[in-house]
Design a protein around this motif. Structure first.
Motif, PDB file in Angstrom:
ATOM      1  N   SER A  26       9.862   2.810  -8.875  1.00  0.00           N
ATOM      2  CA  SER A  26      10.653   2.125  -7.848  1.00  0.00           C
ATOM      3  C   SER A  26      10.132   0.519  -7.680  1.00  0.00           C
ATOM      4  CB  SER A  26      10.691   2.870  -6.649  1.00  0.00           C
ATOM      5  OG  SER A  26       9.344   2.571  -6.025  1.00  0.00           O
ATOM      6  N   ARG A  27      10.896  -0.466  -7.298  1.00  0.00           N
ATOM      7  CA  ARG A  27      10.583  -1.560  -6.828  1.00  0.00           C
ATOM      8  C   ARG A  27       9.358  -1.546  -5.959  1.00  0.00           C
ATOM      9  NH1 ARG A  27      12.049  -5.561 -10.540  1.00  0.00           N
ATOM     10  NH2 ARG A  27      13.904  -5.235 -11.378  1.00  0.00           N
ATOM     11  N   ARG A  28       9.509  -0.635  -4.766  1.00  0.00           N
ATOM     12  CA  ARG A  28       8.667  -0.678  -3.713  1.00  0.00           C
ATOM     13  C   ARG A  28       7.256  -0.117  -4.481  1.00  0.00           C
ATOM     14  NH1 ARG A  28       6.940   4.088  -0.243  1.00  0.00           N
ATOM     15  NH2 ARG A  28       6.248   3.085   1.699  1.00  0.00           N
ATOM     16  N   LEU A  29       7.271   0.672  -5.258  1.00  0.00           N
ATOM     17  CA  LEU A  29       5.922   1.063  -6.088  1.00  0.00           C
ATOM     18  C   LEU A  29       5.377  -0.116  -6.697  1.00  0.00           C
ATOM     19  CD1 LEU A  29       3.753   3.178  -6.852  1.00  0.00           C
ATOM     20  CD2 LEU A  29       5.097   3.854  -8.610  1.00  0.00           C
ATOM     21  N   LEU A  30       6.111  -0.890  -7.520  1.00  0.00           N
ATOM     22  CA  LEU A  30       5.763  -1.816  -8.115  1.00  0.00           C
ATOM     23  C   LEU A  30       5.059  -2.878  -7.292  1.00  0.00           C
ATOM     24  CD1 LEU A  30       8.511  -2.892 -10.678  1.00  0.00           C
ATOM     25  CD2 LEU A  30       6.616  -1.471 -11.158  1.00  0.00           C
ATOM     26  N   ARG A  31       5.689  -3.182  -6.207  1.00  0.00           N
ATOM     27  CA  ARG A  31       4.827  -4.294  -5.175  1.00  0.00           C
ATOM     28  C   ARG A  31       3.822  -3.612  -4.654  1.00  0.00           C
ATOM     29  NH1 ARG A  31      10.485  -4.619  -3.424  1.00  0.00           N
ATOM     30  NH2 ARG A  31       9.881  -3.223  -1.942  1.00  0.00           N
ATOM     31  N   ILE A  33       1.652  -1.531  -6.430  1.00  0.00           N
ATOM     32  CA  ILE A  33       0.649  -1.606  -7.334  1.00  0.00           C
ATOM     33  C   ILE A  33       0.072  -3.139  -7.610  1.00  0.00           C
ATOM     34  CG2 ILE A  33       0.154  -1.612  -9.998  1.00  0.00           C
ATOM     35  CD1 ILE A  33       1.970   0.842  -9.685  1.00  0.00           C
ATOM     36  N   ILE A  34       0.720  -4.374  -7.425  1.00  0.00           N
ATOM     37  CA  ILE A  34       0.747  -5.383  -7.798  1.00  0.00           C
ATOM     38  C   ILE A  34      -0.225  -5.899  -6.631  1.00  0.00           C
ATOM     39  CG2 ILE A  34       1.923  -7.726  -7.628  1.00  0.00           C
ATOM     40  CD1 ILE A  34       4.118  -6.774  -8.794  1.00  0.00           C
ATOM     41  N   ARG A  35      -0.069  -5.523  -5.286  1.00  0.00           N
ATOM     42  CA  ARG A  35      -0.857  -5.939  -4.316  1.00  0.00           C
ATOM     43  C   ARG A  35      -2.230  -5.394  -4.341  1.00  0.00           C
ATOM     44  NH1 ARG A  35       3.417  -4.664  -0.507  1.00  0.00           N
ATOM     45  NH2 ARG A  35       2.616  -2.516  -0.301  1.00  0.00           N
ATOM     46  N   GLU A  36      -2.408  -4.147  -4.851  1.00  0.00           N
ATOM     47  CA  GLU A  36      -3.527  -3.717  -5.091  1.00  0.00           C
ATOM     48  C   GLU A  36      -4.650  -3.713  -6.047  1.00  0.00           C
ATOM     49  OE1 GLU A  36      -3.728   0.723  -3.839  1.00  0.00           O
ATOM     50  OE2 GLU A  36      -2.422   0.392  -2.151  1.00  0.00           O
TER      51      GLU A  36
END
Length: 94
Positions: A26-31, A33-36
């Motif tokens: 999901s886009r939420r999961l992508l965000r 992962i990018i943050r972490e």
């Protein structure tokens, strides 16, 4: 670390397209992962707009899931239950 090797039929696609369409992220999961930690292709950090080639190795760390809402005990009106299915009457009057 999770990894995915790009097959020949997905060569030339954007990283974001492969992650969402092929891997079902999901886009939420992508965000998250990018943050972490972000995404890597062949060990190098990349943006989601990166174009991948056949044989590229995409890698990432899946963030730890922590529930943001604490569960609370409540009565449930269970209409049916077996090893695969639970049917709950959500119209239970309190």
């Amino acid at each position: 670390m999770e990894q995915y090797q790009v097959p020949a039929d997905l060569e030339g696609r954007r990283l974001s397209t492969i992650l969402t369409s092929t891997l079902g992220m999901s886009r939420r999961l992508l965000r998250r992962i990018i943050r972490e930690d972000g995404f890597y292709v062949n060990g190098e950090p990349v943006r989601l707009s990166a174009i991948v080639r056949r044989g590229d190795l995409i890698s990432w760390r899946r963030p730890n899931e922590s529930p943001s809402i604490a569960p609370e005990p409540m009565p449930l009106d269970i209409c049916y239950e077996d090893e695969d299915v639970v049917v709950v009457n959500k119209w239970l009057a309190f």
